[in-house]
Design a protein around this motif. Structure first.
Motif, PDB file in Angstrom:
ATOM      1  N   SER A  43       0.831  -1.177  -0.012  1.00 11.30           N
ATOM      2  CA  SER A  43       0.023   0.063  -0.025  1.00 11.30           C
ATOM      3  C   SER A  43       0.859   1.248  -0.034  1.00 11.30           C
ATOM      4  O   SER A  43       0.335   2.199  -0.437  1.00 11.30           O
ATOM      5  N   LYS A  46       1.557   3.346  -3.438  1.00 13.19           N
ATOM      6  CA  LYS A  46       0.287   3.780  -4.428  1.00 13.19           C
ATOM      7  C   LYS A  46      -0.035   5.295  -4.710  1.00 13.19           C
ATOM      8  O   LYS A  46       0.036   5.748  -5.821  1.00 13.19           O
ATOM      9  N   ASP A  75      -5.455 -11.004 -11.779  1.00 15.70           N
ATOM     10  CA  ASP A  75      -6.603 -10.352 -11.419  1.00 15.70           C
ATOM     11  C   ASP A  75      -6.654 -10.535  -9.711  1.00 15.70           C
ATOM     12  O   ASP A  75      -7.488  -9.994  -9.198  1.00 15.70           O
ATOM     13  N   SER A  76      -6.008 -10.927  -9.048  1.00 13.33           N
ATOM     14  CA  SER A  76      -5.784 -11.238  -7.662  1.00 13.33           C
ATOM     15  C   SER A  76      -5.668 -10.067  -6.843  1.00 13.33           C
ATOM     16  O   SER A  76      -4.669  -9.017  -7.307  1.00 13.33           O
ATOM     17  N   ASP A  77      -6.219  -9.866  -5.786  1.00 10.35           N
ATOM     18  CA  ASP A  77      -5.862  -8.458  -5.164  1.00 10.35           C
ATOM     19  C   ASP A  77      -4.542  -8.428  -4.501  1.00 10.35           C
ATOM     20  O   ASP A  77      -3.961  -7.540  -3.967  1.00 10.35           O
ATOM     21  N   SER A  79      -2.015  -9.515  -6.421  1.00  9.89           N
ATOM     22  CA  SER A  79      -0.936  -9.246  -7.501  1.00  9.89           C
ATOM     23  C   SER A  79      -0.111  -8.010  -7.554  1.00  9.89           C
ATOM     24  O   SER A  79      -1.108  -6.897  -7.572  1.00  9.89           O
ATOM     25  N   ARG A  82      -0.870  -6.309 -10.956  1.00 10.70           N
ATOM     26  CA  ARG A  82      -2.388  -5.462 -10.920  1.00 10.70           C
ATOM     27  C   ARG A  82      -2.246  -4.077 -10.226  1.00 10.70           C
ATOM     28  O   ARG A  82      -2.681  -3.189 -10.869  1.00 10.70           O
ATOM     29  N   LEU A  83      -1.462  -4.024  -9.108  1.00 10.56           N
ATOM     30  CA  LEU A  83      -1.345  -2.764  -8.386  1.00 10.56           C
ATOM     31  C   LEU A  83      -0.747  -1.960  -9.399  1.00 10.56           C
ATOM     32  O   LEU A  83      -1.110  -0.587  -9.505  1.00 10.56           O
ATOM     33  N   GLU A  86      -2.912  -0.637 -12.339  1.00 13.69           N
ATOM     34  CA  GLU A  86      -4.018   0.160 -12.094  1.00 13.69           C
ATOM     35  C   GLU A  86      -3.603   1.582 -11.318  1.00 13.69           C
ATOM     36  O   GLU A  86      -4.484   2.583 -11.308  1.00 13.69           O
TER      37      GLU A  86
END
Length: 231
Positions: A43, A46, A75-77, A79, A82-83, A86
């Motif tokens: 986190s 970000k 598509d896993s949280d 990943s 993915r972070l 996005e």
């Protein structure tokens, strides 16, 4: 070696660090026509990612990768890929290239060998490395609890990447080795919160890298790790 750079807020840290990262990437592009950067998940980055994504840069000449990745579906949280997609590969930074660490369903020896070759031929040595750090002092997926930690921290390891099975965290991982990360031109440790300050202080005050792998970067005689911290 290390330098500690304290900031009054996370927003100030993100803004300051984004400006410095872009300047370093611009210099690399000027020097050799391209630039490479490895980022970390979680986190903490970000806000930094979103700040970077809006900044002017020849992003089409930049290759982004991860210091490590969990071997999970994209598509896993969980990943990190993915972070990054996005939050960083957006807006102006959408033009950047991305070097995927997670390729295929299983992390086989053949897959690992192919990724090692590709990493060495395309993105290493890195122009910028942005590390995070866990409460146990791990960085990338160099976990003190893992059977692979000796190979992961071996400064003579010729492999760029290794498979890691942590015992205190979920998921199989793929991680760059310390030997490959230590070749980075600029090393940044990005931390937020009082607890992380306590952890990094403990790391600074000890020498055993197998106990806290981040020490391999903080106490390396020829690396100058820049610690960026905010409350």
């Amino acid at each position: 070696m290390y330098q500690f750079k304290e900031h009054s807020s996370r927003n100030e840290l993100d803004n300051r660090l984004a400006i410095e990262i872009v300047a370093l990437l611009e210099q690399a592009i000027k020097d050799k026509g391209s630039a490479s950067i490895a980022v970390s998940g979680g986190s903490t980055p970000k806000g930094l990612f979103k700040q970077l994504s809006s900044m002017d840069l020849a992003w089409n000449k930049v290759t982004i990768t991860l210091a490590d990745e969990r071997w999970v579906n994209l598509d896993s949280d969980a990943s990190n890929t993915r972070l990054v997609h996005e939050n960083l590969l957006q807006d102006k930074a959408a033009a950047a290239k991305f070097f995927h660490l997670k390729q295929g369903d299983q992390l086989t020896a053949e897959t690992l060998a192919d990724l090692n070759l590709a990493a060495k031929n395309t993105i290493l040595p890195l122009d910028i490395l942005i590390l995070g750090m866990g409460e146990d002092g791990h960085t990338a997926s160099l976990f003190p609890c893992s059977e692979q930690i000796k190979d992961g921290l071996d400064p003579e390891n010729e492999s760029a990447l290794l498979s890691v099975e942590p015992t205190t965290a979920p998921h199989q991982r793929i991680s760059f080795t310390f030997a490959s990360l230590a070749l980075s031109k600029n090393v940044i440790l990005h931390l937020c919160g009082e607890s992380k300050q306590q952890v990094v202080n403990k790391a600074i005050n000890g020498k055993d890298s197998f106990e806290m792998p981040i020490r391999a970067f903080l106490h390396h005689p020829s690396l100058n790790t820049q610690i960026y911290w905010a409350p």
